[in-house]
Design a protein around this motif. Structure first.
Motif, PDB file in Angstrom:
ATOM      1  N   PHE A 165       0.865  -1.179   0.000  1.00 29.22           N
ATOM      2  CA  PHE A 165       0.000   0.000   0.000  1.00 29.22           C
ATOM      3  C   PHE A 165       0.899   1.225   0.000  1.00 29.22           C
ATOM      4  N   PHE A 166       0.696   2.131  -0.953  1.00 27.24           N
ATOM      5  CA  PHE A 166       1.560   3.285  -1.126  1.00 27.24           C
ATOM      6  C   PHE A 166       0.880   4.567  -0.666  1.00 27.24           C
ATOM      7  N   ILE A 167       1.638   5.432  -0.005  1.00 30.54           N
ATOM      8  CA  ILE A 167       1.152   6.758   0.382  1.00 30.54           C
ATOM      9  C   ILE A 167       0.982   7.610  -0.878  1.00 30.54           C
ATOM     10  N   HIS A 168       1.978   7.553  -1.756  1.00 30.99           N
ATOM     11  CA  HIS A 168       1.989   8.400  -2.951  1.00 30.99           C
ATOM     12  C   HIS A 168       1.739   7.550  -4.197  1.00 30.99           C
ATOM     13  N   ALA A 169       0.702   7.883  -4.928  1.00 33.23           N
ATOM     14  CA  ALA A 169       0.334   7.128  -6.124  1.00 33.23           C
ATOM     15  C   ALA A 169       1.467   7.106  -7.148  1.00 33.23           C
ATOM     16  N   ALA A 170       2.243   8.181  -7.222  1.00 32.74           N
ATOM     17  CA  ALA A 170       3.344   8.248  -8.188  1.00 32.74           C
ATOM     18  C   ALA A 170       4.376   7.156  -7.919  1.00 32.74           C
ATOM     19  N   LYS A 171       4.613   6.822  -6.658  1.00 33.71           N
ATOM     20  CA  LYS A 171       5.577   5.769  -6.301  1.00 33.71           C
ATOM     21  C   LYS A 171       5.064   4.395  -6.744  1.00 33.71           C
ATOM     22  N   ALA A 172       3.770   4.184  -6.622  1.00 27.51           N
ATOM     23  CA  ALA A 172       3.190   2.922  -7.080  1.00 27.51           C
ATOM     24  C   ALA A 172       3.327   2.805  -8.598  1.00 27.51           C
ATOM     25  N   LYS A 173       3.084   3.894  -9.306  1.00 29.87           N
ATOM     26  CA  LYS A 173       3.215   3.872 -10.768  1.00 29.87           C
ATOM     27  C   LYS A 173       4.655   3.580 -11.169  1.00 29.87           C
ATOM     28  N   ILE A 174       5.611   4.188 -10.470  1.00 31.97           N
ATOM     29  CA  ILE A 174       7.024   3.926 -10.752  1.00 31.97           C
ATOM     30  C   ILE A 174       7.326   2.441 -10.552  1.00 31.97           C
ATOM     31  N   GLU A 175       6.783   1.855  -9.483  1.00 32.01           N
ATOM     32  CA  GLU A 175       7.029   0.435  -9.211  1.00 32.01           C
ATOM     33  C   GLU A 175       6.414  -0.455 -10.287  1.00 32.01           C
ATOM     34  N   VAL A 176       5.206  -0.148 -10.729  1.00 27.42           N
ATOM     35  CA  VAL A 176       4.573  -0.936 -11.789  1.00 27.42           C
ATOM     36  C   VAL A 176       5.371  -0.795 -13.086  1.00 27.42           C
ATOM     37  N   ASP A 177       5.794   0.424 -13.402  1.00 26.43           N
ATOM     38  CA  ASP A 177       6.593   0.654 -14.607  1.00 26.43           C
ATOM     39  C   ASP A 177       7.924  -0.095 -14.533  1.00 26.43           C
ATOM     40  N   ALA A 178       8.579  -0.057 -13.369  1.00 25.57           N
ATOM     41  CA  ALA A 178       9.853  -0.764 -13.179  1.00 25.57           C
ATOM     42  C   ALA A 178       9.655  -2.271 -13.328  1.00 25.57           C
ATOM     43  N   HIS A 179       8.531  -2.771 -12.819  1.00 24.87           N
ATOM     44  CA  HIS A 179       8.218  -4.194 -12.956  1.00 24.87           C
ATOM     45  C   HIS A 179       8.132  -4.579 -14.426  1.00 24.87           C
ATOM     46  N   GLN A 180       7.474  -3.762 -15.225  1.00 27.18           N
ATOM     47  CA  GLN A 180       7.350  -4.039 -16.661  1.00 27.18           C
ATOM     48  C   GLN A 180       8.718  -4.034 -17.341  1.00 27.18           C
TER      49      GLN A 180
END
Length: 167
Positions: A64-79
């Motif tokens: 669970f992320f405080i900042h949505a931008a950090k979650a997007k970075i993680e999903v992008d990095a996963h890809q």
């Protein structure tokens, strides 16, 4: 598209910036799917909460992320890791917790893992060398795809049997 977090239990021991509670069991629901919390694995104040749980009867890890931008970075990095043919746990859900409005990413849980920090510090030279070889192989694949890590440390790798996963 989101999930609803229902909470029971006592408050977190630390204020991590998420409106969640440290609990024995908590349920996330998204239509027929249910996510049940088992335990908190890691609390990073002001950043994220990582929990072990079950989704549709399968063990998973949720962030669970405080900042949505950090979650997007993680999903992008996963890809990017997948494109580089780097072994990494699969994302089974990515979205928003409808109750707290925090971003959540749910990953497959990798069974029978070894503590990578313990292997890193191990007196067993063969085990440590095998782990280092796996990390070098992962980093070489990442480098070949113009990827670089800004947080290189043993806990960003997961060992399961003869395989090493990048986190």
């Amino acid at each position: 598209y989101g999930v609803t977090l229902k909470r029971w239990g006592t408050p977190c021991t630390r204020n991590i910036g998420l409106n969640v509670k440290k609990v024995k069991h908590t349920t996330l629901t998204d239509n027929p799917e249910a996510f049940v919390w088992e335990c908190i694995l890691r609390e990073l104040p002001g950043k994220r909460l990582v929990v072990l749980g079950r989704l549709n009867g399968c063990q998973v890890v949720a962030k669970f992320f405080i900042h949505a931008a950090k979650a997007k970075i993680e999903v992008d990095a996963h890809q990017l890791l997948l494109q580089a043919n780097v072994l990494t746990p699969s994302i089974v859900y990515s979205g928003v917790d409808a109750n707290t409005q925090h971003s959540v990413i749910i990953y497959d849980y990798i069974q029978q893992t070894e503590d990578s920090r313990a292997v890193w510090n191990s007196q067993n030279q063969e085990q440590r060398h095998r782990f280092m070889d796996q990390i070098v192989s992962i980093l070489a694949k990442e480098h070949a795809h113009d990827l670089s890590r800004h947080d290189l440390h043993p806990n960003n790798f997961l060992i399961s049997g003869e395989q090493c996963y990048a986190l």
